[in-house]
Design a protein around this motif. Structure first.
Motif, PDB file in Angstrom:
ATOM      1  N   LEU A 148      53.119   9.509 -32.849  1.00  0.00           N
ATOM      2  CA  LEU A 148      52.030   8.755 -33.494  1.00  0.00           C
ATOM      3  C   LEU A 148      52.140   9.149 -35.068  1.00  0.00           C
ATOM      4  CD1 LEU A 148      49.110   9.367 -30.633  1.00  0.00           C
ATOM      5  CD2 LEU A 148      50.459   7.653 -31.328  1.00  0.00           C
ATOM      6  N   LYS A 149      52.569  10.470 -35.449  1.00  0.00           N
ATOM      7  CA  LYS A 149      52.788  10.647 -36.897  1.00  0.00           C
ATOM      8  C   LYS A 149      53.758   9.854 -37.521  1.00  0.00           C
ATOM      9  CE  LYS A 149      52.699  12.860 -40.866  1.00  0.00           C
ATOM     10  NZ  LYS A 149      52.273  12.075 -41.896  1.00  0.00           N
ATOM     11  N   ILE A 150      55.020   9.668 -37.111  1.00  0.00           N
ATOM     12  CA  ILE A 150      56.033   8.947 -37.504  1.00  0.00           C
ATOM     13  C   ILE A 150      55.685   7.637 -37.510  1.00  0.00           C
ATOM     14  CG2 ILE A 150      58.299   8.063 -36.948  1.00  0.00           C
ATOM     15  CD1 ILE A 150      58.918  10.882 -35.788  1.00  0.00           C
ATOM     16  N   ARG A 151      54.998   7.113 -36.410  1.00  0.00           N
ATOM     17  CA  ARG A 151      54.437   5.641 -36.507  1.00  0.00           C
ATOM     18  C   ARG A 151      53.674   5.206 -37.356  1.00  0.00           C
ATOM     19  NH1 ARG A 151      50.803   1.897 -35.230  1.00  0.00           N
ATOM     20  NH2 ARG A 151      51.357  -0.134 -34.430  1.00  0.00           N
ATOM     21  N   HIS A 209      66.261   2.291 -39.141  1.00  0.00           N
ATOM     22  CA  HIS A 209      64.931   2.623 -38.927  1.00  0.00           C
ATOM     23  C   HIS A 209      64.441   3.098 -37.324  1.00  0.00           C
ATOM     24  CE1 HIS A 209      63.032   1.667 -42.981  1.00  0.00           C
ATOM     25  NE2 HIS A 209      63.967   0.870 -42.798  1.00  0.00           N
ATOM     26  N   LEU A 210      65.139   2.692 -36.422  1.00  0.00           N
ATOM     27  CA  LEU A 210      64.956   2.914 -34.811  1.00  0.00           C
ATOM     28  C   LEU A 210      65.626   4.177 -34.754  1.00  0.00           C
ATOM     29  CD1 LEU A 210      63.822   1.340 -32.456  1.00  0.00           C
ATOM     30  CD2 LEU A 210      66.071   0.553 -32.078  1.00  0.00           C
ATOM     31  N   LYS A 211      66.519   4.679 -35.458  1.00  0.00           N
ATOM     32  CA  LYS A 211      67.108   6.002 -35.132  1.00  0.00           C
ATOM     33  C   LYS A 211      66.310   7.221 -34.740  1.00  0.00           C
ATOM     34  CE  LYS A 211      71.695   4.995 -35.302  1.00  0.00           C
ATOM     35  NZ  LYS A 211      72.679   5.042 -34.035  1.00  0.00           N
ATOM     36  N   LYS A 212      65.344   7.254 -35.710  1.00  0.00           N
ATOM     37  CA  LYS A 212      64.063   8.268 -35.564  1.00  0.00           C
ATOM     38  C   LYS A 212      63.519   8.216 -33.963  1.00  0.00           C
ATOM     39  CE  LYS A 212      60.872   6.072 -38.419  1.00  0.00           C
ATOM     40  NZ  LYS A 212      61.861   5.420 -39.397  1.00  0.00           N
ATOM     41  N   TYR A 213      63.439   6.895 -33.489  1.00  0.00           N
ATOM     42  CA  TYR A 213      62.453   6.926 -32.534  1.00  0.00           C
ATOM     43  C   TYR A 213      63.418   7.265 -31.323  1.00  0.00           C
ATOM     44  CZ  TYR A 213      59.068   4.633 -35.452  1.00  0.00           C
ATOM     45  OH  TYR A 213      57.989   4.486 -36.216  1.00  0.00           O
ATOM     46  N   LEU A 214      64.809   6.450 -31.059  1.00  0.00           N
ATOM     47  CA  LEU A 214      65.755   6.797 -30.244  1.00  0.00           C
ATOM     48  C   LEU A 214      65.847   8.190 -29.917  1.00  0.00           C
ATOM     49  CD1 LEU A 214      68.378   4.119 -30.940  1.00  0.00           C
ATOM     50  CD2 LEU A 214      66.725   4.158 -29.306  1.00  0.00           C
ATOM     51  N   TRP A 215      65.940   8.999 -31.197  1.00  0.00           N
ATOM     52  CA  TRP A 215      66.209  10.529 -31.203  1.00  0.00           C
ATOM     53  C   TRP A 215      65.045  11.195 -30.394  1.00  0.00           C
ATOM     54  CZ3 TRP A 215      63.522  14.821 -32.856  1.00  0.00           C
ATOM     55  CH2 TRP A 215      64.208  15.965 -32.846  1.00  0.00           C
ATOM     56  N   LEU A 216      63.935  10.799 -30.769  1.00  0.00           N
ATOM     57  CA  LEU A 216      62.633  11.507 -30.150  1.00  0.00           C
ATOM     58  C   LEU A 216      62.593  10.956 -28.898  1.00  0.00           C
ATOM     59  CD1 LEU A 216      60.381  13.090 -30.787  1.00  0.00           C
ATOM     60  CD2 LEU A 216      58.844  11.147 -31.506  1.00  0.00           C
ATOM     61  N   LEU A 217      62.917   9.783 -28.429  1.00  0.00           N
ATOM     62  CA  LEU A 217      62.866   9.420 -27.094  1.00  0.00           C
ATOM     63  C   LEU A 217      63.770  10.174 -26.121  1.00  0.00           C
ATOM     64  CD1 LEU A 217      62.252   5.484 -27.502  1.00  0.00           C
ATOM     65  CD2 LEU A 217      60.580   6.840 -26.218  1.00  0.00           C
ATOM     66  N   GLU A 218      64.990  10.273 -26.682  1.00  0.00           N
ATOM     67  CA  GLU A 218      66.151  11.038 -25.790  1.00  0.00           C
ATOM     68  C   GLU A 218      65.564  12.423 -25.849  1.00  0.00           C
ATOM     69  OE1 GLU A 218      69.424  10.536 -28.784  1.00  0.00           O
ATOM     70  OE2 GLU A 218      69.767   8.411 -27.756  1.00  0.00           O
ATOM     71  N   LYS A 219      65.071  12.916 -26.738  1.00  0.00           N
ATOM     72  CA  LYS A 219      64.580  14.499 -26.434  1.00  0.00           C
ATOM     73  C   LYS A 219      63.357  14.397 -25.427  1.00  0.00           C
ATOM     74  CE  LYS A 219      67.454  16.246 -29.338  1.00  0.00           C
ATOM     75  NZ  LYS A 219      68.602  16.826 -28.961  1.00  0.00           N
ATOM     76  N   PHE A 220      62.569  13.625 -25.693  1.00  0.00           N
ATOM     77  CA  PHE A 220      61.482  13.385 -24.651  1.00  0.00           C
ATOM     78  C   PHE A 220      61.739  13.076 -23.203  1.00  0.00           C
ATOM     79  CE2 PHE A 220      57.731  11.367 -22.600  1.00  0.00           C
ATOM     80  CZ  PHE A 220      56.889  12.355 -22.675  1.00  0.00           C
ATOM     81  N   VAL A 221      62.631  12.321 -22.984  1.00  0.00           N
ATOM     82  CA  VAL A 221      63.291  12.007 -21.607  1.00  0.00           C
ATOM     83  C   VAL A 221      63.954  13.107 -21.094  1.00  0.00           C
ATOM     84  CG1 VAL A 221      64.887  10.525 -20.424  1.00  0.00           C
ATOM     85  CG2 VAL A 221      63.258   9.586 -22.039  1.00  0.00           C
ATOM     86  N   GLN A 223      56.118   1.993 -42.424  1.00  0.00           N
ATOM     87  CA  GLN A 223      55.853   0.834 -42.950  1.00  0.00           C
ATOM     88  C   GLN A 223      56.672  -0.260 -42.412  1.00  0.00           C
ATOM     89  OE1 GLN A 223      52.996   0.257 -44.721  1.00  0.00           O
ATOM     90  NE2 GLN A 223      52.580   2.325 -44.364  1.00  0.00           N
ATOM     91  N   TYR A 224      57.875   0.301 -42.098  1.00  0.00           N
ATOM     92  CA  TYR A 224      58.821  -0.865 -41.634  1.00  0.00           C
ATOM     93  C   TYR A 224      58.229  -1.551 -40.252  1.00  0.00           C
ATOM     94  CZ  TYR A 224      63.317  -2.869 -40.552  1.00  0.00           C
ATOM     95  OH  TYR A 224      64.475  -4.018 -40.392  1.00  0.00           O
ATOM     96  N   TRP A 225      57.822  -0.442 -39.389  1.00  0.00           N
ATOM     97  CA  TRP A 225      57.123  -0.968 -38.011  1.00  0.00           C
ATOM     98  C   TRP A 225      56.016  -1.640 -38.406  1.00  0.00           C
ATOM     99  CZ3 TRP A 225      56.215   2.733 -33.374  1.00  0.00           C
ATOM    100  CH2 TRP A 225      55.840   2.030 -32.210  1.00  0.00           C
ATOM    101  N   ARG A 253      58.383  -5.668 -39.405  1.00  0.00           N
ATOM    102  CA  ARG A 253      59.828  -6.073 -39.997  1.00  0.00           C
ATOM    103  C   ARG A 253      60.960  -5.844 -38.845  1.00  0.00           C
ATOM    104  NH1 ARG A 253      60.646  -3.114 -45.532  1.00  0.00           N
ATOM    105  NH2 ARG A 253      62.542  -4.545 -45.294  1.00  0.00           N
ATOM    106  N   PHE A 254      60.738  -5.155 -37.696  1.00  0.00           N
ATOM    107  CA  PHE A 254      61.774  -4.998 -36.814  1.00  0.00           C
ATOM    108  C   PHE A 254      61.897  -6.445 -36.006  1.00  0.00           C
ATOM    109  CE2 PHE A 254      60.571  -0.388 -36.350  1.00  0.00           C
ATOM    110  CZ  PHE A 254      61.988   0.170 -36.221  1.00  0.00           C
ATOM    111  N   ASP A 255      63.171  -6.456 -35.599  1.00  0.00           N
ATOM    112  CA  ASP A 255      63.555  -7.566 -34.814  1.00  0.00           C
ATOM    113  C   ASP A 255      62.445  -7.673 -33.783  1.00  0.00           C
ATOM    114  OD1 ASP A 255      65.919  -9.484 -33.405  1.00  0.00           O
ATOM    115  OD2 ASP A 255      64.871  -8.324 -31.671  1.00  0.00           O
ATOM    116  N   GLN A 256      62.212  -9.027 -33.101  1.00  0.00           N
ATOM    117  CA  GLN A 256      60.961  -9.073 -32.330  1.00  0.00           C
ATOM    118  C   GLN A 256      61.306  -8.380 -31.121  1.00  0.00           C
ATOM    119  OE1 GLN A 256      60.596 -13.244 -31.515  1.00  0.00           O
ATOM    120  NE2 GLN A 256      58.780 -13.029 -30.300  1.00  0.00           N
ATOM    121  N   ARG A 257      62.461  -8.499 -30.512  1.00  0.00           N
ATOM    122  CA  ARG A 257      62.766  -7.577 -29.197  1.00  0.00           C
ATOM    123  C   ARG A 257      62.377  -6.300 -29.524  1.00  0.00           C
ATOM    124  NH1 ARG A 257      68.716  -9.262 -28.764  1.00  0.00           N
ATOM    125  NH2 ARG A 257      68.579  -8.997 -30.983  1.00  0.00           N
TER     126      ARG A 257
END
Length: 110
Positions: A38-41, A12-24, A45-47, A51-55
């Motif tokens: 904002l659309k992805i978030r 579930h985190l992969k999409k955010y990592l990919w987007l963050l990498e492209k933005f950075v 529903q997982y987020w 349901r993500f690990d607390q960290r």
């Protein structure tokens, strides 16, 4: 044995990592990043169900507040609590580094 929870978090985190990498890397302009993040978030529903690990949840929630506080250059006022593009890219880079470190810990534990 694979830890299913850590595996789900990773997927579930992969999409955010990919987007963050492209933005950075400045491969995505800030306006497009903000809209897509904002659309992805809003669809995630997982987020939204925490349901993500607390960290991971803490990093994503904190970064979400930064994205929400982003103000386009025409409206940005220094000292008003707004975040400009430079600040958003910096917080994105920090979030990316932290999330990648957490995922590396997951891999080491799997």
């Amino acid at each position: 044995m694979v830890n299913l929870k850590k595996l789900e978090d990773t997927l579930h985190l992969k999409k955010y990592l990919w987007l963050l990498e492209k933005f950075v890397a400045k491969e995505v302009v800030v306006e497009d990043f903000e809209k897509l993040f904002l659309k992805i978030r809003s669809d995630d529903q997982y987020w939204l169900q925490s349901r993500f690990d607390q960290r991971i949840g803490k990093v994503l929630d904190t970064f979400f507040l930064d994205v929400d506080a982003y103000t386009p250059p025409a409206l940005f006022e220094e000292g008003k609590g707004d975040i400009n593009e430079e600040s958003l890219r910096l917080t994105a880079s920090r979030a990316l580094d932290t999330l990648q470190a957490i995922l590396q810990q997951f891999k080491d534990e799997l």
